[in-house]
Design an enzyme around this catalytic site. Sequence first.
Site, PDB file in Angstrom:
ATOM      1  N   ASN A   1       5.903  -1.555  11.459  1.00 57.02           N
ATOM      2  CA  ASN A   1       5.158  -1.070  10.313  1.00 57.02           C
ATOM      3  C   ASN A   1       5.474  -1.945   9.086  1.00 57.02           C
ATOM      4  O   ASN A   1       6.103  -2.988   9.220  1.00 57.02           O
ATOM      5  CB  ASN A   1       5.533   0.399  10.061  1.00 57.02           C
ATOM      6  CG  ASN A   1       4.348   1.205   9.559  1.00 57.02           C
ATOM      7  OD1 ASN A   1       3.657   0.781   8.633  1.00 57.02           O
ATOM      8  ND2 ASN A   1       4.104   2.356  10.155  1.00 57.02           N
ATOM      9  N   THR A   2       5.045  -1.509   7.908  1.00 55.82           N
ATOM     10  CA  THR A   2       5.316  -2.240   6.657  1.00 55.82           C
ATOM     11  C   THR A   2       6.783  -2.074   6.267  1.00 55.82           C
ATOM     12  O   THR A   2       7.466  -1.160   6.743  1.00 55.82           O
ATOM     13  CB  THR A   2       4.438  -1.688   5.524  1.00 55.82           C
ATOM     14  OG1 THR A   2       4.653  -0.270   5.424  1.00 55.82           O
ATOM     15  CG2 THR A   2       2.961  -1.947   5.804  1.00 55.82           C
TER      16      THR A   2
ATOM     17  N   ASN B   1       0.838  -1.204   0.000  1.00 60.49           N
ATOM     18  CA  ASN B   1       0.000   0.000   0.000  1.00 60.49           C
ATOM     19  C   ASN B   1       0.865   1.243   0.000  1.00 60.49           C
ATOM     20  O   ASN B   1       1.961   1.266   0.542  1.00 60.49           O
ATOM     21  CB  ASN B   1      -0.973  -0.018   1.194  1.00 60.49           C
ATOM     22  CG  ASN B   1      -0.409   0.679   2.410  1.00 60.49           C
ATOM     23  OD1 ASN B   1      -0.460   1.916   2.523  1.00 60.49           O
ATOM     24  ND2 ASN B   1       0.174  -0.097   3.316  1.00 60.49           N
TER      25      ASN B   1
ATOM     26  N   ASN C   1       3.364   7.445  14.940  1.00 61.60           N
ATOM     27  CA  ASN C   1       3.829   6.768  13.726  1.00 61.60           C
ATOM     28  C   ASN C   1       4.880   7.611  13.020  1.00 61.60           C
ATOM     29  O   ASN C   1       4.571   8.655  12.457  1.00 61.60           O
ATOM     30  CB  ASN C   1       2.627   6.507  12.804  1.00 61.60           C
ATOM     31  CG  ASN C   1       3.018   5.781  11.530  1.00 61.60           C
ATOM     32  OD1 ASN C   1       4.161   5.352  11.386  1.00 61.60           O
ATOM     33  ND2 ASN C   1       2.085   5.643  10.610  1.00 61.60           N
TER      34      ASN C   1
ATOM     35  N   TYR D   1      -3.382  -6.868  10.555  1.00 59.90           N
ATOM     36  CA  TYR D   1      -4.135  -6.190   9.505  1.00 59.90           C
ATOM     37  C   TYR D   1      -4.294  -7.141   8.320  1.00 59.90           C
ATOM     38  O   TYR D   1      -5.398  -7.596   7.998  1.00 59.90           O
ATOM     39  CB  TYR D   1      -3.416  -4.898   9.095  1.00 59.90           C
ATOM     40  CG  TYR D   1      -4.148  -4.046   8.080  1.00 59.90           C
ATOM     41  CD1 TYR D   1      -4.867  -4.604   7.026  1.00 59.90           C
ATOM     42  CD2 TYR D   1      -4.129  -2.650   8.163  1.00 59.90           C
ATOM     43  CE1 TYR D   1      -5.542  -3.816   6.109  1.00 59.90           C
ATOM     44  CE2 TYR D   1      -4.803  -1.854   7.247  1.00 59.90           C
ATOM     45  CZ  TYR D   1      -5.501  -2.447   6.220  1.00 59.90           C
ATOM     46  OH  TYR D   1      -6.166  -1.659   5.318  1.00 59.90           O
TER      47      TYR D   1
ATOM     48  N   LYS E   1       5.918   3.803  16.911  1.00 58.52           N
ATOM     49  CA  LYS E   1       5.822   2.677  15.961  1.00 58.52           C
ATOM     50  C   LYS E   1       6.978   2.720  14.979  1.00 58.52           C
ATOM     51  O   LYS E   1       7.217   3.744  14.328  1.00 58.52           O
ATOM     52  CB  LYS E   1       4.489   2.739  15.213  1.00 58.52           C
ATOM     53  CG  LYS E   1       4.292   1.557  14.263  1.00 58.52           C
ATOM     54  CD  LYS E   1       2.853   1.414  13.829  1.00 58.52           C
ATOM     55  CE  LYS E   1       2.677   0.266  12.861  1.00 58.52           C
ATOM     56  NZ  LYS E   1       1.261   0.106  12.442  1.00 58.52           N
TER      57      LYS E   1
ATOM     58  N   GLY F   1       2.484  -9.829   9.762  1.00 56.19           N
ATOM     59  CA  GLY F   1       2.373 -11.185   9.221  1.00 56.19           C
ATOM     60  C   GLY F   1       1.705 -12.192  10.127  1.00 56.19           C
ATOM     61  O   GLY F   1       1.952 -13.394  10.005  1.00 56.19           O
TER      62      GLY F   1
ATOM     63  N   SER G   1       5.803   5.178   8.499  1.00 52.79           N
ATOM     64  CA  SER G   1       5.133   4.863   7.234  1.00 52.79           C
ATOM     65  C   SER G   1       6.065   5.235   6.087  1.00 52.79           C
ATOM     66  O   SER G   1       6.672   6.309   6.100  1.00 52.79           O
ATOM     67  CB  SER G   1       3.836   5.661   7.097  1.00 52.79           C
ATOM     68  OG  SER G   1       3.420   5.626   5.744  1.00 52.79           O
TER      69      SER G   1
ATOM     70  N   ASN H   1       5.063   6.025   3.199  1.00 51.15           N
ATOM     71  CA  ASN H   1       4.272   6.709   2.178  1.00 51.15           C
ATOM     72  C   ASN H   1       4.069   8.204   2.391  1.00 51.15           C
ATOM     73  O   ASN H   1       3.320   8.838   1.675  1.00 51.15           O
ATOM     74  CB  ASN H   1       2.913   6.013   2.040  1.00 51.15           C
ATOM     75  CG  ASN H   1       3.089   4.543   1.687  1.00 51.15           C
ATOM     76  OD1 ASN H   1       3.894   4.214   0.831  1.00 51.15           O
ATOM     77  ND2 ASN H   1       2.368   3.673   2.383  1.00 51.15           N
ATOM     78  N   THR H   2       4.726   8.780   3.392  1.00 44.85           N
ATOM     79  CA  THR H   2       4.762  10.233   3.552  1.00 44.85           C
ATOM     80  C   THR H   2       6.235  10.621   3.403  1.00 44.85           C
ATOM     81  O   THR H   2       7.070  10.141   4.169  1.00 44.85           O
ATOM     82  CB  THR H   2       4.220  10.656   4.933  1.00 44.85           C
ATOM     83  OG1 THR H   2       2.819  10.332   4.993  1.00 44.85           O
ATOM     84  CG2 THR H   2       4.396  12.150   5.174  1.00 44.85           C
TER      85      THR H   2
ATOM     86  N   PHE I   1      -1.682   8.159   4.285  1.00 45.16           N
ATOM     87  CA  PHE I   1      -2.454   8.770   5.389  1.00 45.16           C
ATOM     88  C   PHE I   1      -3.722   9.475   4.912  1.00 45.16           C
ATOM     89  O   PHE I   1      -4.000  10.618   5.287  1.00 45.16           O
ATOM     90  CB  PHE I   1      -1.599   9.770   6.188  1.00 45.16           C
ATOM     91  CG  PHE I   1      -0.472   9.172   6.979  1.00 45.16           C
ATOM     92  CD1 PHE I   1      -0.418   7.815   7.257  1.00 45.16           C
ATOM     93  CD2 PHE I   1       0.540   9.996   7.472  1.00 45.16           C
ATOM     94  CE1 PHE I   1       0.622   7.283   8.007  1.00 45.16           C
ATOM     95  CE2 PHE I   1       1.595   9.472   8.227  1.00 45.16           C
ATOM     96  CZ  PHE I   1       1.632   8.116   8.488  1.00 45.16           C
TER      97      PHE I   1
HETATM   98  C1  LIG Z   1      -3.528  -0.891   3.657  1.00 39.05           C
HETATM   99  C2  LIG Z   1      -2.696  -0.617   4.872  1.00 39.05           C
HETATM  100  C3  LIG Z   1      -2.742   0.620   5.500  1.00 39.05           C
HETATM  101  C4  LIG Z   1      -1.976   0.876   6.638  1.00 39.05           C
HETATM  102  N1  LIG Z   1      -2.043   2.104   7.235  1.00 39.05           N
HETATM  103  C5  LIG Z   1      -1.330   2.337   8.376  1.00 39.05           C
HETATM  104  C6  LIG Z   1      -1.422   3.590   9.041  1.00 39.05           C
HETATM  105  O1  LIG Z   1      -2.184   4.485   8.661  1.00 39.05           O
HETATM  106  N2  LIG Z   1      -0.655   3.772  10.153  1.00 39.05           N
HETATM  107  C7  LIG Z   1       0.170   2.799  10.644  1.00 39.05           C
HETATM  108  O2  LIG Z   1       0.831   3.020  11.662  1.00 39.05           O
HETATM  109  N3  LIG Z   1       0.267   1.597  10.031  1.00 39.05           N
HETATM  110  C8  LIG Z   1      -0.462   1.343   8.929  1.00 39.05           C
HETATM  111  N4  LIG Z   1      -0.370   0.118   8.318  1.00 39.05           N
HETATM  112  C9  LIG Z   1       0.572  -0.887   8.851  1.00 39.05           C
HETATM  113  C10 LIG Z   1      -0.112  -1.909   9.737  1.00 39.05           C
HETATM  114  O3  LIG Z   1      -0.646  -1.294  10.900  1.00 39.05           O
HETATM  115  C11 LIG Z   1       0.902  -2.996  10.167  1.00 39.05           C
HETATM  116  O4  LIG Z   1       1.927  -2.373  10.926  1.00 39.05           O
HETATM  117  C12 LIG Z   1       1.541  -3.708   8.993  1.00 39.05           C
HETATM  118  O5  LIG Z   1       0.617  -3.884   7.932  1.00 39.05           O
HETATM  119  C13 LIG Z   1       2.078  -5.102   9.387  1.00 39.05           C
HETATM  120  O6  LIG Z   1       1.042  -5.916   9.893  1.00 39.05           O
HETATM  121  P1  LIG Z   1       0.243  -7.007   9.004  1.00 39.05           P
HETATM  122  O7  LIG Z   1       1.259  -7.845   8.315  1.00 39.05           O
HETATM  123  O8  LIG Z   1      -0.599  -7.754   9.983  1.00 39.05           O
HETATM  124  O9  LIG Z   1      -0.580  -6.230   8.020  1.00 39.05           O
HETATM  125  C14 LIG Z   1      -1.140  -0.147   7.168  1.00 39.05           C
HETATM  126  C15 LIG Z   1      -1.119  -1.403   6.557  1.00 39.05           C
HETATM  127  C16 LIG Z   1      -1.878  -1.652   5.424  1.00 39.05           C
HETATM  128  C17 LIG Z   1      -1.823  -3.017   4.786  1.00 39.05           C
END
Ligand SMILES: Cc1cc2nc3c(=O)[nH]c(=O)nc-3n(C[C@H](O)[C@H](O)[C@H](O)COP(=O)(O)O)c2cc1C
Length: 345
Positions: free
Chosen positions: A253-254, A114, A178, A324, A224, A303, A181, A183-184, A118
């Site tokens: 985070n990702t 993704n 946070n 998530y 985070k 994961g 991310s 993406n910012t 935000f």
């Molecule tokens: C579509 C999407 C949007 C996300 N948006 C945010 C966000 O706004 N803020 C944040 O701290 N993490 C965000 N995350 C990260 C998740 O909170 C999580 O840290 C990350 O996806 C790893 O967990 P998972 O493998 O269970 O998805 C986002 C993840 C996904 C997939």
Amino acid sequence: MSLYGRVVRPTLFRVDPERAHEAAISAAAAAARGAHIAGPRPFSPPGAAREVMGIRFPNPVGLAAGFDKSARAVALWGALGFGFAEIGSVTALPQPGNEKPRVFRLTEDDALINRLGFNNDGAAVVAGRLARARRRAHRIPIGVNIGKSRAVPLAEAPADYSASLDRLWPHADYVAVNVSSPNTPGLRSLQDTDALDAILRRLLDLDAGKARAAPGGRRPMLVKLAPDLIDEQADEIVDLALDIGLAGLVISNTTIAREGLASSRAGEPGGVSGRPVRELSTAMIRRAAERARGRLAIIGVGGIFGPRDAVDKLDAGADLVQLYTGLIYRGPGLPRAIVAPLAAR
Ligand SMILES: Cc1cc2nc3c(=O)[nH]c(=O)nc-3n(C[C@H](O)[C@H](O)[C@H](O)COP(=O)(O)O)c2cc1C
């Protein structure tokens, strides 16, 4: 295979991922509006509850940030069996996020990419929704995750985060900051200890001031982190967190890494979530937990698709876990399917 796996997922996966998500949240929001004000009791089989950061969690499995960015479906998360939910990331002002499409399924990898950036309704609107949700009788703890507004220069990040916290503070059981991310633009540079120190101290001061004037006391604050930090950077953040009195860390985070991905979409810019971050985040949790020696709470995320993955993170030193991407791939039965065996353990 579950009904979700046989029927629902194949149908949902034919739709653009962000539209499928939007439809799910809208349906949940509508259901929440119609639901009895008390809502269902939290899912808390014997042995599941725990106390972390002074908060009682009915169970240790939470919804990760990003799923309900603008607090549109707060009542749903407890009903699905989650023990807590992290709303956000919320920014001080509403913002649309990046151009679509900006969410991609990497089915072969059990992953998503993704680059939403935000998209959210802003701190004032989210605060209003959280205030209403807080009046429900049976509610789960709510974390509020704050991010930096895109339009605000990095140097002004402390003031921007603090404007969000000012609005959201009354409605948060804990606060996650946070800075990770992808993406910012430039956001992850705020993980450098000097920048982070300035942001967190300002937020802790605001929290202390508010706690003197309002009920509920201080809100535990966590930061985070990205799974792409090198070990020494992560160590420095653990030390900083201990030094300034943070409550804990959310890991992680990702990832911006792309190693080992099989899907044709693997080259899309953005953050990868799901199976590819599982081991990265667990290793980072283990290292942080060893360094913090029980002095910081750790929320482990990345994961988690089943009970085994949650146990691995708890064994590595996490106090709570979140998910998530597992919810997308395994469906709404997942929180309960994880909590039940954990509680029996
Ligand atoms: C579509 C999407 C949007 C996300 N948006 C945010 C966000 O706004 N803020 C944040 O701290 N993490 C965000 N995350 C990260 C998740 O909170 C999580 O840290 C990350 O996806 C790893 O967990 P998972 O493998 O269970 O998805 C986002 C993840 C996904 C997939």
